[in-house]
Design an enzyme around this catalytic site. Structure first.
Site, PDB file in Angstrom:
ATOM      1  N   HIS A  23       3.120 -11.239  12.310  1.00 16.13           N
ATOM      2  CA  HIS A  23       4.292 -11.078  12.254  1.00 16.13           C
ATOM      3  C   HIS A  23       5.069 -12.219  13.120  1.00 16.13           C
ATOM      4  O   HIS A  23       6.125 -12.539  12.846  1.00 16.13           O
ATOM      5  CB  HIS A  23       4.742  -9.334  12.983  1.00 16.13           C
ATOM      6  CG  HIS A  23       4.548  -8.371  12.329  1.00 16.13           C
ATOM      7  ND1 HIS A  23       3.387  -7.613  12.637  1.00 16.13           N
ATOM      8  CD2 HIS A  23       4.543  -8.081  10.467  1.00 16.13           C
ATOM      9  CE1 HIS A  23       3.469  -6.321  12.127  1.00 16.13           C
ATOM     10  NE2 HIS A  23       4.071  -6.569  10.629  1.00 16.13           N
ATOM     11  N   LYS A  47       7.675   7.978   7.220  1.00 12.82           N
ATOM     12  CA  LYS A  47       5.912   8.008   7.550  1.00 12.82           C
ATOM     13  C   LYS A  47       6.101   8.165   8.997  1.00 12.82           C
ATOM     14  O   LYS A  47       6.921   8.545  10.006  1.00 12.82           O
ATOM     15  CB  LYS A  47       6.464   5.807   8.030  1.00 12.82           C
ATOM     16  CG  LYS A  47       6.130   5.571   6.196  1.00 12.82           C
ATOM     17  CD  LYS A  47       5.987   3.899   6.556  1.00 12.82           C
ATOM     18  CE  LYS A  47       6.337   3.239   5.258  1.00 12.82           C
ATOM     19  NZ  LYS A  47       5.508   1.655   5.394  1.00 12.82           N
ATOM     20  N   ARG A  96       1.048 -11.480   1.843  1.00  8.87           N
ATOM     21  CA  ARG A  96      -0.499 -12.434   2.631  1.00  8.87           C
ATOM     22  C   ARG A  96      -0.570 -12.198   1.041  1.00  8.87           C
ATOM     23  O   ARG A  96      -2.557 -13.146   1.031  1.00  8.87           O
ATOM     24  CB  ARG A  96      -0.844 -11.068   3.233  1.00  8.87           C
ATOM     25  CG  ARG A  96      -0.230 -10.944   4.557  1.00  8.87           C
ATOM     26  CD  ARG A  96      -0.078 -10.373   4.987  1.00  8.87           C
ATOM     27  NE  ARG A  96       0.703  -8.860   4.467  1.00  8.87           N
ATOM     28  CZ  ARG A  96       0.286  -7.506   4.597  1.00  8.87           C
ATOM     29  NH1 ARG A  96      -0.698  -6.805   5.795  1.00  8.87           N
ATOM     30  NH2 ARG A  96       1.060  -6.997   4.294  1.00  8.87           N
ATOM     31  N   SER A 134      -1.352  -4.342  10.803  1.00  6.52           N
ATOM     32  CA  SER A 134      -1.072  -3.396  11.511  1.00  6.52           C
ATOM     33  C   SER A 134      -1.564  -2.005  11.490  1.00  6.52           C
ATOM     34  O   SER A 134      -2.353  -1.760  12.260  1.00  6.52           O
ATOM     35  CB  SER A 134       1.208  -3.015  11.554  1.00  6.52           C
ATOM     36  OG  SER A 134       1.366  -4.063  12.241  1.00  6.52           O
TER      37      SER A 134
HETATM   38  P1  ADP Z   1       5.934  -2.421   6.019  1.00  4.52           P
HETATM   39  O1  ADP Z   1       6.586  -1.437   6.008  1.00  4.52           O
HETATM   40  O2  ADP Z   1       7.799  -3.132   6.286  1.00  4.52           O
HETATM   41  O3  ADP Z   1       5.811  -3.597   5.467  1.00  4.52           O
HETATM   42  P2  ADP Z   1       5.112  -4.284   8.029  1.00  4.52           P
HETATM   43  O4  ADP Z   1       5.487  -3.848  10.075  1.00  4.52           O
HETATM   44  O5  ADP Z   1       4.159  -3.814   7.559  1.00  4.52           O
HETATM   45  O6  ADP Z   1       6.185  -3.333   7.636  1.00  4.52           O
HETATM   46  O7  ADP Z   1       4.900  -5.579   7.467  1.00  4.52           O
HETATM   47  C1  ADP Z   1       6.239  -6.334   8.009  1.00  4.52           C
HETATM   48  C2  ADP Z   1       6.731  -7.545   7.027  1.00  4.52           C
HETATM   49  O8  ADP Z   1       6.221  -8.799   7.571  1.00  4.52           O
HETATM   50  C3  ADP Z   1       6.271  -7.417   5.724  1.00  4.52           C
HETATM   51  O9  ADP Z   1       6.732  -7.764   4.728  1.00  4.52           O
HETATM   52  C4  ADP Z   1       4.956  -7.912   5.413  1.00  4.52           C
HETATM   53  O10 ADP Z   1       4.723  -8.367   4.682  1.00  4.52           O
HETATM   54  C5  ADP Z   1       4.985  -9.340   6.803  1.00  4.52           C
HETATM   55  N1  ADP Z   1       3.035  -9.336   7.394  1.00  4.52           N
HETATM   56  C6  ADP Z   1       2.601  -8.172   7.825  1.00  4.52           C
HETATM   57  N2  ADP Z   1       1.853  -8.783   8.077  1.00  4.52           N
HETATM   58  C7  ADP Z   1       1.741 -10.272   8.161  1.00  4.52           C
HETATM   59  C8  ADP Z   1       0.317 -11.536   8.226  1.00  4.52           C
HETATM   60  N3  ADP Z   1      -0.488 -11.515   8.632  1.00  4.52           N
HETATM   61  N4  ADP Z   1       1.061 -12.410   8.145  1.00  4.52           N
HETATM   62  C9  ADP Z   1       2.352 -13.234   6.860  1.00  4.52           C
HETATM   63  N5  ADP Z   1       3.031 -11.840   7.094  1.00  4.52           N
HETATM   64  C10 ADP Z   1       2.804 -10.119   7.414  1.00  4.52           C
END
Ligand code: ADP
Length: 167
Positions: A23, A47, A96, A134
């Site tokens: 992130h 969630k 990703r 995460s």
């Molecule tokens: P959500 O529940 O909205 O998917 P996340 O916190 O999992 O929330 O992810 C938020 C955003 O960050 C999403 O667009 C996700 O694809 C992106 N993201 C999460 N991890 C990575 C990573 N390792 N590299 C690039 N983008 C990421």
């Protein structure tokens, strides 16, 4: 920076439960492309997150404190409506994998249907974070594994406290 009509304000929405180096990489790169970036934690009651919205915001603030054009917020409204309230017209999402892409395409198309003035911009992950999520971080931390390559020390500390208190 105060948004005005011509400044480019982007919102990076997500769960950030907790924020990872994946992130942070997207946030840093976005901060170079936009006048202002709002990292917006989705307050989603369906969630069951590990960290509260306030805890997630605190971690995000800590890890973005050196970025003057990045602010941290939360929302529980429709994303496009929240965007209007913040004078923002670009959504940033990270990709990703092909699986991410398929899911994100549906989201982006839906948001476009709701408000055609708002665009979604995708950023490809840094390949070194392409496996990072995460959920993976939580799974490793739950078993007391080493997450120092995956999250900043401040977040690592918060994870340790969370799982200790759950024992
Ligand atoms: P959500 O529940 O909205 O998917 P996340 O916190 O999992 O929330 O992810 C938020 C955003 O960050 C999403 O667009 C996700 O694809 C992106 N993201 C999460 N991890 C990575 C990573 N390792 N590299 C690039 N983008 C990421």
């Amino acid at each position: 920076m105060k948004p005005n009509d011509r400044s480019r304000v982007a919102v990076y929405p997500g769960s950030f439960d907790p924020v990872t180096y994946g992130h942070i990489d997207i946030i840093r790169r976005s901060a170079k492309q936009f006048d202002q970036v709002i990292v917006a934690v989705l307050n989603n009651t369906s969630k069951s997150p590990l960290f509260s919205v306030e805890e997630r915001k605190e971690m995000l603030r800590e890890v973005t404190s050196d970025l003057p054009n990045v602010t941290v917020d939360s929302f529980r409204d429709l994303l496009v409506r929240y965007m209007k309230s913040r004078n923002a017209n670009v959504i940033i999402r990270g990709i990703r994998s092909v699986t991410d892409f398929e899911y994100e395409l549906t989201l982006a198309s839906t948001n476009r249907l709701l408000d055609s003035e708002i665009d979604t911009i995708f950023m490809m992950t840094d390949p070194k974070y392409s496996y990072l999520s995460s959920s993976i971080v939580k799974e490793i931390a739950m078993f007391n594994g080493n997450v120092s390559e995956l999250v900043p020390p401040f977040v690592e500390q918060r994870l340790a406290e969370k799982y200790q208190s759950k024992d």
